[in-house]
Every structure is written in structure tokens, then in C-alpha cells.
Enzyme design. Structure first.
Site, mmCIF file in Angstrom:
data_model
loop_
_atom_site.group_PDB
_atom_site.id
_atom_site.type_symbol
_atom_site.label_atom_id
_atom_site.label_comp_id
_atom_site.label_asym_id
_atom_site.label_seq_id
_atom_site.Cartn_x
_atom_site.Cartn_y
_atom_site.Cartn_z
ATOM 1 N N ARG A 88 0.815 -1.210 0.000
ATOM 2 C CA ARG A 88 0.000 0.000 0.000
ATOM 3 C C ARG A 88 0.848 1.260 0.000
ATOM 4 O O ARG A 88 0.297 2.355 -0.099
ATOM 5 C CB ARG A 88 -0.888 0.022 1.244
ATOM 6 N N ARG A 133 -18.332 -4.985 9.216
ATOM 7 C CA ARG A 133 -16.935 -4.604 9.454
ATOM 8 C C ARG A 133 -16.916 -3.170 9.900
ATOM 9 O O ARG A 133 -17.361 -2.288 9.173
ATOM 10 C CB ARG A 133 -16.165 -4.744 8.132
HETATM 11 P P1 AMP Z 1 -8.150 -4.184 3.936
HETATM 12 O O1 AMP Z 1 -8.959 -5.343 4.383
HETATM 13 O O2 AMP Z 1 -7.070 -4.544 2.956
HETATM 14 O O3 AMP Z 1 -9.001 -3.032 3.434
HETATM 15 O O4 AMP Z 1 -7.374 -3.636 5.219
HETATM 16 C C1 AMP Z 1 -8.068 -3.221 6.387
HETATM 17 C C2 AMP Z 1 -7.186 -2.279 7.198
HETATM 18 O O5 AMP Z 1 -5.983 -2.951 7.607
HETATM 19 C C3 AMP Z 1 -6.687 -1.046 6.455
HETATM 20 O O6 AMP Z 1 -7.629 0.012 6.484
HETATM 21 C C4 AMP Z 1 -5.419 -0.700 7.243
HETATM 22 O O7 AMP Z 1 -5.726 -0.109 8.482
HETATM 23 C C5 AMP Z 1 -4.862 -2.089 7.532
HETATM 24 N N1 AMP Z 1 -3.984 -2.579 6.446
HETATM 25 C C6 AMP Z 1 -4.174 -3.678 5.662
HETATM 26 N N2 AMP Z 1 -3.183 -3.847 4.800
HETATM 27 C C7 AMP Z 1 -2.311 -2.820 5.027
HETATM 28 C C8 AMP Z 1 -1.090 -2.431 4.423
HETATM 29 N N3 AMP Z 1 -0.540 -3.132 3.405
HETATM 30 N N4 AMP Z 1 -0.475 -1.322 4.918
HETATM 31 C C9 AMP Z 1 -0.981 -0.621 5.948
HETATM 32 N N5 AMP Z 1 -2.150 -0.914 6.543
HETATM 33 C C10 AMP Z 1 -2.815 -2.020 6.093
#
Ligand code: AMP
Length: 189
Positions: A88, A133
């Protein structure tokens, strides 16, 4: 083959990754799923990131890079990894390139799911109702979208420069998107 599914939160990356896992011999590596598992289990790491995730911010690069390091071995045993929600930031992307190079591997393709913002808002509202969620509520989702726009979009030129960036239309039925994804994986070399 190692691929990255790229796109804003709720673009359908997780859904498509799961289909690829079912139908191709690959492993999904979702840092979001890994972090949620940590918070559910109440580990020290989980407690550390819970608030940041609730607020829609990005957790530190070190934490997610470590999670990928730990989990990548699973992908090596099968047909490769589908990275979903990672990298990210440019720092994460560089760390991933480094990690793969050390293991004689590489990212083959970065596939961007192109979706429009109104549709994303609808998707997220639906998912919030269905799955509850807490970071899917509209206010937090806006923060997540901003994090994507300010930090994650910067990865597009990074992968374009490596000639690895492909785009598919991310709108429409799940199966239709999957068809596009699959033909891209098979046809483009
Ligand atoms: P996601 O399910 O991929 O939308 O991730 C949910 C949350 O986890 C995000 O809003 C971030 O707070 C954290 N997160 C997941 N992947 C990352 C990443 N690669 N870098 C930083 N934060 C992450």
C-alpha cells in the site's frame, strides 16, 4: 506466478483473490485479513493495530512487511501468491521486491481493478450491512479512500516503470470481472 490485485478498498480485490485461489493453485496474502485475525485473537500486535484499523488509517510498514515475510513461504509451496491489500506504500513495494528477489522470485503482474467512486460507496454500504466490518462505515471508509489516494496510488507509476501494470474493468458481476482477470492472466505475457 505472483500477482498483485490493486485498487481502492472495496474494489473487489478480496472476492477476486478468493476465486483465483479456488480455481488456480495459488495462495491469497491479504494483510487486512492477517491483521483482522490478530485483532480477533487479541494478540499484542492485534491490540496495537486495532485503533488504527478502526480509524481507517494505515498501520506501519514494518508490521505489514513482517506479516508478508512470515506468510510468503506458504505461496512458495504452491503456484504463487495473490497479494491483496499489500503493498500500500512505495516502501512496502520496495520491501516486497527485495523479499522476492532474495528468494529468486518476482511480481509478474499488477492488476488494477478500475471502479468508480459512487459504485464503491454503494458496495461498501452493502458490505457494512452484511458483514458489519466496523471500518466499512461511511465516515471511516472515506478515510480509507483518502489513504489510498494519498499513499497507495503512488504505486501505479512504480509498477508502470517496471512494465507490470495492467488494468481491467472492475465493475459488473463478480464472474464477469473474474473472466477479464483470467483472460489477462492467460493471454498477456
Ligand atoms: P483491507 O482489508 O485490505 O481493506 O485492510 C483493512 C485495514 O488494515 C486497512 O484500512 C489498514 O488499516 C490495515 N492494512 C491492511 N493492509 C495494510 C497495508 N498493506 N499497509 C498498511 N495498513 C494495512
Amino acid at each position: 506466478m505472483n500477482i498483485i490485485l490493486f485498487g481502492p478498498p472495496a474494489a473487489g480485490k478480496g472476492t477476486q483473490a478468493k476465486l483465483l485461489v479456488e480455481r488456480l493453485n495459488m495462495v491469497q496474502l491479504s494483510t487486512g485479513d492477517m491483521l483482522r485475525a490478530e485483532t480477533r485473537a487479541g494478540t499484542e500486535l492485534g491490540q496495537k493495530v486495532a485503533q488504527i484499523m478502526r480509524d481507517g488509517g494505515l498501520v506501519s510498514d514494518d508490521i505489514v512487511i513482517e506479516l508478508i515475510k512470515i506468510n510468503f513461504a506458504r505461496a512458495e509451496k504452491v503456484g504463487g501468491a495473490i497479494f491483496d491489500g499489500f503493498p500500500r506504500t512505495v516502501i512496502q513495494a520496495e520491501a516486497l521486491d527485495h523479499l522476492l528477489a532474495m528468494r529468486g522470485a518476482k511480481i509478474d503482474k499488477v492488476i488494477r481493478l478500475v471502479v468508480d467512486e459512487t459504485a464503491l460507496m454503494e458496495r461498501i454500504a452493502k458490505r457494512f450491512l452484511e458483514q458489519g466490518r466496523n471500518d466499512d462505515n461511511p465516515a471511516t471508509y472515506k478515510v480509507r479512500l483518502e489513504a489510498y489516494n494519498s499513499q497507495t496510488q503512488a504505486l501505479l507509476p512504480y509498477y508502470k516503470a517496471q512494465d507490470k501494470l495492467f488494468e481491467i474493468e472492475g465493475m459488473g458481476e463478480v464472474e464477469a470481472v473474474y473472466e477479464r482477470l483470467q483472460s489477462l492472466l492467460h493471454v498477456v505475457h
